[in-house]
Write a protein that holds these residues in place. Structure first.
Motif, PDB file in Angstrom:
ATOM      1  N   ILE A 112       0.469  -1.259   0.296  1.00 33.37           N
ATOM      2  CA  ILE A 112      -0.049   0.299  -0.704  1.00 33.37           C
ATOM      3  C   ILE A 112       0.941   1.366   0.438  1.00 33.37           C
ATOM      4  O   ILE A 112       1.370   1.115   1.024  1.00 33.37           O
ATOM      5  CB  ILE A 112      -1.230   0.151   1.452  1.00 33.37           C
ATOM      6  N   GLN A 113       1.076   1.951  -1.007  1.00 33.19           N
ATOM      7  CA  GLN A 113       1.910   3.223  -0.712  1.00 33.19           C
ATOM      8  C   GLN A 113       1.258   4.005  -0.374  1.00 33.19           C
ATOM      9  O   GLN A 113       0.253   4.423  -0.336  1.00 33.19           O
ATOM     10  CB  GLN A 113       2.202   3.449  -2.694  1.00 33.19           C
ATOM     11  N   ASN A 120      -0.711   9.539  -4.772  1.00 33.68           N
ATOM     12  CA  ASN A 120      -0.401   8.220  -4.917  1.00 33.68           C
ATOM     13  C   ASN A 120       1.493   8.410  -5.318  1.00 33.68           C
ATOM     14  O   ASN A 120       2.075   8.878  -6.395  1.00 33.68           O
ATOM     15  CB  ASN A 120      -0.294   7.486  -6.587  1.00 33.68           C
ATOM     16  N   ASN A 142       1.226  -4.366  -6.559  1.00 38.24           N
ATOM     17  CA  ASN A 142       1.105  -2.867  -5.519  1.00 38.24           C
ATOM     18  C   ASN A 142      -0.372  -2.423  -6.661  1.00 38.24           C
ATOM     19  O   ASN A 142      -1.015  -3.313  -7.487  1.00 38.24           O
ATOM     20  CB  ASN A 142       2.018  -2.217  -5.642  1.00 38.24           C
ATOM     21  N   TYR A 145      -5.009   3.656  -4.994  1.00 41.22           N
ATOM     22  CA  TYR A 145      -6.010   4.401  -4.949  1.00 41.22           C
ATOM     23  C   TYR A 145      -6.331   5.216  -4.118  1.00 41.22           C
ATOM     24  O   TYR A 145      -5.705   6.134  -4.303  1.00 41.22           O
ATOM     25  CB  TYR A 145      -6.023   2.775  -3.387  1.00 41.22           C
ATOM     26  N   GLN A 171      -8.751   0.020  -0.865  1.00 43.71           N
ATOM     27  CA  GLN A 171      -7.744  -1.232  -0.557  1.00 43.71           C
ATOM     28  C   GLN A 171      -8.576  -2.155  -0.131  1.00 43.71           C
ATOM     29  O   GLN A 171      -7.482  -3.529  -1.286  1.00 43.71           O
ATOM     30  CB  GLN A 171      -7.032  -0.860   0.948  1.00 43.71           C
ATOM     31  N   LEU A 194       0.591  -7.553   3.851  1.00 43.64           N
ATOM     32  CA  LEU A 194       0.445  -6.578   3.540  1.00 43.64           C
ATOM     33  C   LEU A 194       2.137  -5.652   4.384  1.00 43.64           C
ATOM     34  O   LEU A 194       2.384  -5.721   5.105  1.00 43.64           O
ATOM     35  CB  LEU A 194      -0.954  -4.673   4.533  1.00 43.64           C
ATOM     36  N   GLY A 196       3.543  -1.212   3.651  1.00 45.58           N
ATOM     37  CA  GLY A 196       3.364   0.030   3.350  1.00 45.58           C
ATOM     38  C   GLY A 196       4.133   0.910   4.493  1.00 45.58           C
ATOM     39  O   GLY A 196       4.474   0.792   5.179  1.00 45.58           O
ATOM     40  N   GLY A 200       0.523   4.370   3.859  1.00 45.35           N
ATOM     41  CA  GLY A 200       0.045   3.253   3.378  1.00 45.35           C
ATOM     42  C   GLY A 200       0.388   2.599   4.024  1.00 45.35           C
ATOM     43  O   GLY A 200      -0.342   1.446   5.277  1.00 45.35           O
ATOM     44  N   SER A 203      -2.470   2.719   6.842  1.00 45.28           N
ATOM     45  CA  SER A 203      -3.475   2.186   6.005  1.00 45.28           C
ATOM     46  C   SER A 203      -3.526   0.787   6.676  1.00 45.28           C
ATOM     47  O   SER A 203      -5.023   0.646   7.459  1.00 45.28           O
ATOM     48  CB  SER A 203      -3.401   2.292   4.809  1.00 45.28           C
ATOM     49  N   HIS A 207      -6.635  -1.180   9.115  1.00 41.58           N
ATOM     50  CA  HIS A 207      -6.872  -2.627   8.731  1.00 41.58           C
ATOM     51  C   HIS A 207      -6.910  -3.774   9.408  1.00 41.58           C
ATOM     52  O   HIS A 207      -7.138  -4.634   9.380  1.00 41.58           O
ATOM     53  CB  HIS A 207      -6.397  -2.906   7.513  1.00 41.58           C
TER      54      HIS A 207
END
Length: 530
Positions: A112-113, A120, A142, A145, A171, A194, A196, A200, A203, A207
């Protein structure tokens, strides 16, 4: 004609892959890695899908040649004429060993960038280097989003007529795509790590705490670089952002202001897509739009969720760079007032007493590395404070929370690899610079520090060893690079982390002074709405 190779009754991963709604033709590279670029994982978020949750991708007839990255998502602020960005941006890339098969079940690294939920910023990283470092034993994904108002506009109108946290839903949509289709590329949907950096990594935190820690089986371990704890608002507290956008759009006189915003052209919306000051702050924050507490996906403030144990229990890496704040704080920061105004702009709930305490913990003078020429006297002071408030102390807090929850695999790192040019410019070891070592400097989309190709080149296999080992085994030590230190967990007593430097790796204890500062900064985290 597309040939399918049969090996002992198993269908090898062919460059042409069927994902039900489309067929994507990838490219088998000479080095043994095949890539599929620009795969749609959701429908174009246009027209009535602007400010709405992502929907399933539409069927596409014929073979889609997957040899070009999809355009990246629009930034805040952003040039309306930028040809590298688009509102139609929900694409992902897959990299896999060409020798893998549809029954290989290779571990998957899902990255996740970052970009502050406003851009992004790590788009189109090439997974080839990581796959090679793993001994051709992983698959890398990758993706893009939505960010800015496209991903995170919040208000009562959005609650009623759209969807909150669309960037996070993007995501999860991509994770659901991986769950459904990654086996067709040689990956294991039941072994997803995951990764990031920055937003990211933030994020990842969201999650982990989604629905108060409900495990939907979308991932099985996490590796977060410079996790970001920004200010979290509710739809009610975000209303001013929506109202300001409506005013700039000239939509105040219509009965349905959300429909009015949806009817703007992309260029028209981009023209007014700017950050504005939070109530009580003196100027706009670096990043205004971001995830919103919605009572479901994001049920509460992050510090409170981790303190109360409301998170998924999985093996985890968290960590930071020595000088997290230097690229963010304005180098013209010349007085304590300048520094306090910057902190207030990012965290408008901060009180005068809290600012006074922060100022006492972070003095003006810092002798650890040189100041940049002509920089303001309080640039370093503000940078040190901001770096610990937003990045370093949250990572330390999470590592401790995971350890207390009984997770045996809770690792933390301190990245201190100095690039001579960055040090000379006063940045020290800045935010997320380790991405160049993890991916390999030739595989990032930006310009890496020059030393990662010369004097610091030896750091690359060390970082790739730890990361690919964690991806493969949920433990950074199993396949670590020969000669690198065994990475101890956070430890029963806590504060044990890996120090990565140019001349090697070793386990260190978080210095007592930093422990003390972080204890205070974490104690006010809920007040700062982190």
């Amino acid at each position: 004609m597309v040939w399918i190779l049969l090996i002992a009754g198993v269908v090898a991963v062919d460059p042409l892959v069927d994902v039900d709604y489309a067929q994507y033709l990838g490219t088998a590279r000479p080095g043994g890695v095949t890539d599929w670029l620009g795969i749609r994982y959701a429908a174009p978020p246009l027209a009535n899908l602007r400010f709405a949750a992502p929907q399933d991708p539409l069927p596409a007839g014929g073979v889609q040649v997957a040899d070009q990255h999809g355009l990246i998502c629009l930034s805040t602020p952003g040039d309306p004429n930028d040809t590298t960005t688009s509102e139609d941006c929900l694409f992902l890339d897959v990299y896999a060993p060409s020798s893998s098969t549809n029954s290989s079940k290779l571990p998957v690294y899902f990255f996740i960038q970052g970009g502050g939920f406003s851009t992004n910023s790590n788009a189109n990283y090439n997974g080839t280097g990581l796959i090679e470092a793993s001994g051709m034993n992983i698959v890398v994904v990758n993706f893009n989003y939505r960010v800015g108002p496209y991903g995170f506009l919040a208000s009562q109108e959005v609650v009623e007529g759209g969807s909150l946290n669309n960037g996070l839903w993007d995501q999860r949509k991509a994770l659901e795509w991986v769950k459904k289709y990654i086996s067709r590329f040689g990956g294991d949907p039941d072994h997803v790590v995951l990764g990031g950096d920055s937003a990211g990594a933030g994020s990842i935190v969201y999650h982990l705490t989604a629905y108060g820690g409900r495990n939907d089986g979308l991932f099985h371990a996490v590796a977060a670089e410079s996790q970001s704890f920004a200010t979290l608002l509710t739809p009610e507290l975000s209303q001013y952002q929506y109202n300001n956008l409506v005013i700039r759009a000239g939509c105040t006189g219509v009965p349905d202001t959300l429909a009015c915003l949806r009817n703007l052209t992309t260029a028209g919306l981009q023209t007014i897509n700017i950050n504005t000051a939070s109530p009580g702050a003196q100027y706009a924050p670096l990043y205004m739009y971001g995830p919103t507490i919605d009572g479901a996906l994001l049920p509460d403030l992050t510090y409170r969720l981790f303190a109360d144990g409301h998170f998924i229990r999985v093996p985890a890496i968290f960590g930071d760079d020595t000088n997290e704040g230097t690229i963010f704080v304005y180098n013209t920061t010349n007085t304590i007032g300048d520094s306090d105004a910057f902190i207030q702009a990012q965290f408008p709930n901060v009180t005068l007493q809290q600012l006074a305490t922060i100022n006492s913990m972070f003095p003006e003078v810092n002798e650890t590395f040189p100041m940049a020429p002509n920089a303001g006297h309080y640039w370093r002071q503000g940078s040190n404070a901001y770096g610990e408030i937003r990045y370093i102390c949250p990572g330390i807090f999470i590592s401790g929370a995971l350890q207390r929850a009984g997770i045996p695999g809770s690792w933390n790192y301190h990245y201190n690899v100095e690039d001579p040019s960055q040090v000379a410019e006063g940045y020290g070891v800045p935010h997320t610079v380790e991405v160049n070592a993890i991916w390999g400097p030739q595989y990032v989309s930006g310009t890496p520090p020059a030393s990662y190709l010369t004097t610091n080149a030896q750091v690359v296999p060390v970082m790739q060893g730890y990361w690919t080992s964690f991806i493969r085994s949920f433990d950074p030590n199993t396949y670590r690079y020969p000669g690198s230190a065994e990475w101890s967990t956070w430890g029963e007593q806590g504060y044990q982390r890996l120090l990565i430097q140019s001349n090697g790796t070793m386990v260190e204890m978080v210095p007592e002074a930093q422990q003390t500062r972080c204890a205070y900064l974490s104690s006010i985290g809920i007040n700062l709405r982190q």
